[in-house]
Design a protein around this motif. Structure first.
Motif, PDB file in Angstrom:
ATOM      1  N   GLY A  13     -22.818  16.097  83.835  1.00 45.81           N
ATOM      2  CA  GLY A  13     -23.406  14.765  83.767  1.00 45.81           C
ATOM      3  C   GLY A  13     -24.819  14.787  84.313  1.00 45.81           C
ATOM      4  N   TYR A  14     -25.321  13.613  84.580  1.00 45.15           N
ATOM      5  CA  TYR A  14     -26.730  13.483  84.986  1.00 45.15           C
ATOM      6  C   TYR A  14     -26.856  12.869  86.382  1.00 45.15           C
ATOM      7  N   GLY A  15     -25.836  13.059  87.206  1.00 45.53           N
ATOM      8  CA  GLY A  15     -25.917  12.538  88.571  1.00 45.53           C
ATOM      9  C   GLY A  15     -24.973  11.373  88.807  1.00 45.53           C
ATOM     10  N   PRO A  18     -19.395  11.606  85.485  1.00 46.35           N
ATOM     11  CA  PRO A  18     -19.532  12.687  84.511  1.00 46.35           C
ATOM     12  C   PRO A  18     -19.603  12.152  83.076  1.00 46.35           C
ATOM     13  N   VAL A  19     -20.486  12.781  82.296  1.00 45.78           N
ATOM     14  CA  VAL A  19     -20.636  12.411  80.879  1.00 45.78           C
ATOM     15  C   VAL A  19     -19.652  13.231  80.037  1.00 45.78           C
ATOM     16  N   LEU A  20     -19.369  14.457  80.483  1.00 48.89           N
ATOM     17  CA  LEU A  20     -18.383  15.318  79.808  1.00 48.89           C
ATOM     18  C   LEU A  20     -17.263  15.616  80.788  1.00 48.89           C
ATOM     19  N   GLY A  37     -18.734  12.950  66.729  1.00 44.79           N
ATOM     20  CA  GLY A  37     -18.638  12.004  67.834  1.00 44.79           C
ATOM     21  C   GLY A  37     -19.612  10.870  67.620  1.00 44.79           C
ATOM     22  N   ALA A  38     -19.241   9.682  68.076  1.00 48.15           N
ATOM     23  CA  ALA A  38     -20.104   8.517  67.921  1.00 48.15           C
ATOM     24  C   ALA A  38     -21.348   8.657  68.800  1.00 48.15           C
ATOM     25  N   ASN A  39     -22.291   7.763  68.649  1.00 45.66           N
ATOM     26  CA  ASN A  39     -23.477   7.746  69.503  1.00 45.66           C
ATOM     27  C   ASN A  39     -23.037   7.671  70.959  1.00 45.66           C
ATOM     28  N   ALA A  40     -23.702   8.466  71.797  1.00 43.25           N
ATOM     29  CA  ALA A  40     -23.454   8.494  73.239  1.00 43.25           C
ATOM     30  C   ALA A  40     -22.122   9.129  73.635  1.00 43.25           C
ATOM     31  N   ALA A  41     -21.436   9.768  72.690  1.00 42.96           N
ATOM     32  CA  ALA A  41     -20.167  10.435  73.018  1.00 42.96           C
ATOM     33  C   ALA A  41     -20.377  11.630  73.946  1.00 42.96           C
ATOM     34  N   GLY A  42     -21.580  12.228  73.886  1.00 44.99           N
ATOM     35  CA  GLY A  42     -21.861  13.391  74.730  1.00 44.99           C
ATOM     36  C   GLY A  42     -22.127  14.671  73.955  1.00 44.99           C
ATOM     37  N   LYS A  43     -22.390  14.551  72.661  1.00 45.88           N
ATOM     38  CA  LYS A  43     -22.588  15.737  71.811  1.00 45.88           C
ATOM     39  C   LYS A  43     -23.804  16.546  72.250  1.00 45.88           C
ATOM     40  N   THR A  44     -24.936  15.848  72.404  1.00 43.93           N
ATOM     41  CA  THR A  44     -26.160  16.550  72.823  1.00 43.93           C
ATOM     42  C   THR A  44     -25.985  17.120  74.229  1.00 43.93           C
ATOM     43  N   THR A  45     -25.334  16.354  75.078  1.00 45.46           N
ATOM     44  CA  THR A  45     -25.083  16.829  76.451  1.00 45.46           C
ATOM     45  C   THR A  45     -24.293  18.137  76.426  1.00 45.46           C
ATOM     46  N   LEU A  46     -23.302  18.218  75.541  1.00 42.01           N
ATOM     47  CA  LEU A  46     -22.500  19.440  75.452  1.00 42.01           C
ATOM     48  C   LEU A  46     -23.362  20.625  74.993  1.00 42.01           C
ATOM     49  N   LEU A  47     -24.196  20.413  73.989  1.00 42.09           N
ATOM     50  CA  LEU A  47     -25.067  21.510  73.545  1.00 42.09           C
ATOM     51  C   LEU A  47     -26.015  21.929  74.665  1.00 42.09           C
ATOM     52  N   LYS A  48     -26.500  20.955  75.443  1.00 47.34           N
ATOM     53  CA  LYS A  48     -27.383  21.288  76.575  1.00 47.34           C
ATOM     54  C   LYS A  48     -26.665  22.169  77.594  1.00 47.34           C
ATOM     55  N   CYS A  49     -25.387  21.881  77.808  1.00 46.21           N
ATOM     56  CA  CYS A  49     -24.608  22.711  78.736  1.00 46.21           C
ATOM     57  C   CYS A  49     -24.422  24.120  78.182  1.00 46.21           C
ATOM     58  N   PRO A  85     -32.802  21.849  68.372  1.00 46.48           N
ATOM     59  CA  PRO A  85     -32.573  20.627  69.144  1.00 46.48           C
ATOM     60  C   PRO A  85     -32.619  19.366  68.284  1.00 46.48           C
ATOM     61  N   GLU A  86     -32.224  18.267  68.913  1.00 50.43           N
ATOM     62  CA  GLU A  86     -32.067  16.994  68.224  1.00 50.43           C
ATOM     63  C   GLU A  86     -33.354  16.537  67.532  1.00 50.43           C
ATOM     64  N   ASP A  87     -34.477  16.718  68.190  1.00 50.70           N
ATOM     65  CA  ASP A  87     -35.722  16.122  67.658  1.00 50.70           C
ATOM     66  C   ASP A  87     -36.650  17.159  67.018  1.00 50.70           C
ATOM     67  N   ASP A 160     -28.151  20.421  66.475  1.00 52.95           N
ATOM     68  CA  ASP A 160     -27.924  19.035  66.873  1.00 52.95           C
ATOM     69  C   ASP A 160     -28.423  18.088  65.781  1.00 52.95           C
ATOM     70  N   GLU A 161     -27.517  17.673  64.929  1.00 51.89           N
ATOM     71  CA  GLU A 161     -27.787  16.721  63.850  1.00 51.89           C
ATOM     72  C   GLU A 161     -28.997  17.103  62.992  1.00 51.89           C
ATOM     73  N   PRO A 162     -28.926  18.289  62.381  1.00 50.83           N
ATOM     74  CA  PRO A 162     -30.083  18.761  61.606  1.00 50.83           C
ATOM     75  C   PRO A 162     -30.366  17.932  60.350  1.00 50.83           C
ATOM     76  N   GLU A 192     -22.901  16.811  63.925  1.00 49.50           N
ATOM     77  CA  GLU A 192     -23.329  16.181  62.677  1.00 49.50           C
ATOM     78  C   GLU A 192     -22.723  14.788  62.517  1.00 49.50           C
ATOM     79  N   GLN A 193     -23.547  13.856  62.051  1.00 49.59           N
ATOM     80  CA  GLN A 193     -23.038  12.518  61.715  1.00 49.59           C
ATOM     81  C   GLN A 193     -22.548  12.500  60.272  1.00 49.59           C
ATOM     82  N   ASN A 194     -23.064  13.441  59.484  1.00 51.71           N
ATOM     83  CA  ASN A 194     -22.683  13.531  58.085  1.00 51.71           C
ATOM     84  C   ASN A 194     -21.330  14.239  57.999  1.00 51.71           C
TER      85      ASN A 194
HETATM   86  N1  LIG Z   1     -31.238  12.610  80.644  1.00 56.78           N
HETATM   87  C1  LIG Z   1     -30.224  11.751  80.815  1.00 56.78           C
HETATM   88  N2  LIG Z   1     -30.080  11.080  81.978  1.00 56.78           N
HETATM   89  C2  LIG Z   1     -29.050  10.228  82.163  1.00 56.78           C
HETATM   90  N3  LIG Z   1     -28.118   9.957  81.243  1.00 56.78           N
HETATM   91  C3  LIG Z   1     -28.200  10.587  80.064  1.00 56.78           C
HETATM   92  C4  LIG Z   1     -29.258  11.507  79.796  1.00 56.78           C
HETATM   93  N4  LIG Z   1     -29.096  11.991  78.532  1.00 56.78           N
HETATM   94  C5  LIG Z   1     -27.986  11.389  78.059  1.00 56.78           C
HETATM   95  N5  LIG Z   1     -27.448  10.552  78.979  1.00 56.78           N
HETATM   96  C6  LIG Z   1     -26.223   9.749  78.785  1.00 56.78           C
HETATM   97  O1  LIG Z   1     -25.147  10.595  78.491  1.00 56.78           O
HETATM   98  C7  LIG Z   1     -24.302  10.026  77.501  1.00 56.78           C
HETATM   99  C8  LIG Z   1     -24.153  10.985  76.345  1.00 56.78           C
HETATM  100  O2  LIG Z   1     -25.425  11.151  75.721  1.00 56.78           O
HETATM  101  P1  LIG Z   1     -25.677  12.222  74.584  1.00 56.78           P
HETATM  102  O3  LIG Z   1     -27.120  12.208  74.280  1.00 56.78           O
HETATM  103  O4  LIG Z   1     -25.049  13.505  74.980  1.00 56.78           O
HETATM  104  O5  LIG Z   1     -24.835  11.581  73.394  1.00 56.78           O
HETATM  105  P2  LIG Z   1     -24.778  11.988  71.863  1.00 56.78           P
HETATM  106  O6  LIG Z   1     -23.328  12.110  71.511  1.00 56.78           O
HETATM  107  O7  LIG Z   1     -25.638  13.161  71.593  1.00 56.78           O
HETATM  108  O8  LIG Z   1     -25.359  10.682  71.149  1.00 56.78           O
HETATM  109  P3  LIG Z   1     -26.273  10.528  69.819  1.00 56.78           P
HETATM  110  O9  LIG Z   1     -25.318  10.546  68.661  1.00 56.78           O
HETATM  111  O10 LIG Z   1     -26.900   9.182  69.987  1.00 56.78           O
HETATM  112  O11 LIG Z   1     -27.259  11.639  69.770  1.00 56.78           O
HETATM  113  C9  LIG Z   1     -24.933   8.698  77.118  1.00 56.78           C
HETATM  114  O12 LIG Z   1     -24.271   7.683  77.814  1.00 56.78           O
HETATM  115  C10 LIG Z   1     -26.364   8.835  77.592  1.00 56.78           C
HETATM  116  O13 LIG Z   1     -26.893   7.594  77.950  1.00 56.78           O
END
Ligand SMILES: Nc1ncnc2c1ncn2[C@@H]1O[C@H](COP(=O)(O)OP(=O)(O)OP(=O)(O)O)[C@@H](O)[C@H]1O
Ligand SMILES: [Mg+2]
Length: 235
Positions: A13-15, A18-20, A37-49, A85-87, A160-162, A192-194
């Motif tokens: 998580g980010y402090g 936990p996000v995951l 996973g839906a928006n904010a599910a934690g997909k990008t966070t998992l790849l970052k880990c 990466p995502e962007d 991440d969502e290419p 992927e959202q697709n």
């Molecule tokens: N740098 C950060 N600091 C604090 N919270 C964060 C940070 N990055 C993401 N989060 C939070 O972690 C959760 C998961 O975010 P994440 O970006 O992993 O989701 P995602 O599944 O990739 O969503 P999306 O489909 O919108 O890309 C969200 O609630 C988000 O607000």
């Protein structure tokens, strides 16, 4: 076969909370896995880990037979991981060739063989090698970001969502490309959202909801799952 990557019970998580939580997932050598996973599910966070830009607070990640959860990103890349990466983050004022070479330099790969291979996979990039990345279309920038990741000769490509923001024809092009990359023996973990195309292309998939894996199995099975159909396939 031993998994190429094996994620065992990671929490991150980010402090705050936990996000995951307790994520378990694996990818076999040469396998293509989809992560939905839906928006904010934690997909990008998992790849970052997985790539190591975000530390895990529990659990382990084994890659290619050894623990990597404490390794820095550059060491994980050296071990054979790469990320798109995502962007996209291509360097707009640099040429296509410079972007590719920089990727190789940052990531420790990059013989001319890598460049030939990338240009073979992406003839468009070869044609545009001298063009500034900022002048490429969105689809071409995504191809460049994928090409740059491949310069490190990865065993595992994290994406991440290419297809985000790409026209349908370009989305098909990206999937066709990934198929060729996989054919060369590279394992793929695709966020992927697709969902329709991603499930059709992958052998297995995982569904992340609110930071937990809630479904996993063969992609064909998940494509027939009622919850997946409702949430991701518009059914
Ligand atoms: N740098 C950060 N600091 C604090 N919270 C964060 C940070 N990055 C993401 N989060 C939070 O972690 C959760 C998961 O975010 P994440 O970006 O992993 O989701 P995602 O599944 O990739 O969503 P999306 O489909 O919108 O890309 C969200 O609630 C988000 O607000
Ligand atoms: Mg994301």
């Amino acid at each position: 076969m031993n998994p190429l990557i094996e994620v065992s019970g990671i929490t991150a998580g980010y402090g705050g909370p936990p996000v995951l939580r307790d994520i378990r997932l694996d990818v076999a050598p040469g396998e293509w896995i989809t992560l939905l996973g839906a928006n904010a599910a934690g997909k990008t966070t998992l790849l970052k880990c997985l790539i190591g830009v975000l530390p895990v607070s529990g659990g382990s990640v084994r890659f290619d037979g050894r623990p990597v959860e404490t390794l820095a990103p550059e060491d994980r890349i050296r071990a054979g991981m790469a990320i798109v990466p995502e962007d996209r983050r291509v360097f707009g004022r640099m040429s296509v060739l410079e972007n590719l070479r920089l990727g190789a330099h940052l990531w420790g790969g990059g013989s001319s063989g890598d460049l030939d291979r990338v240009f073979t996979l992406f003839p468009r990039m070869a044609e545009r090698r001298s063009q500034k990345a900022a002048t490429l279309s969105g689809g071409e920038q995504q191809m460049l970001a994928i090409g740059r990741a491949l310069m490190a000769r990865p065993k595992l490509l994290l994406l991440d969502e290419p297809s985000m923001g790409l026209a349908p024809k370009l989305v098909s092009d990206v999937f066709a490309l990934l198929r060729r990359v996989q054919t060369e023996g590279v394992s793929i973990l695709l966020v992927e959202q697709n969902a329709k195309m991603a499930l059709a292309a992958s052998s297995r998939a995982y569904v992340l909801r609110l930071g937990e894996i809630v479904l996993s199995g063969p992609s064909a099975e998940l494509a027939g799952n009622e919850e997946v159909q409702r949430a991701y396939l518009g059914g």
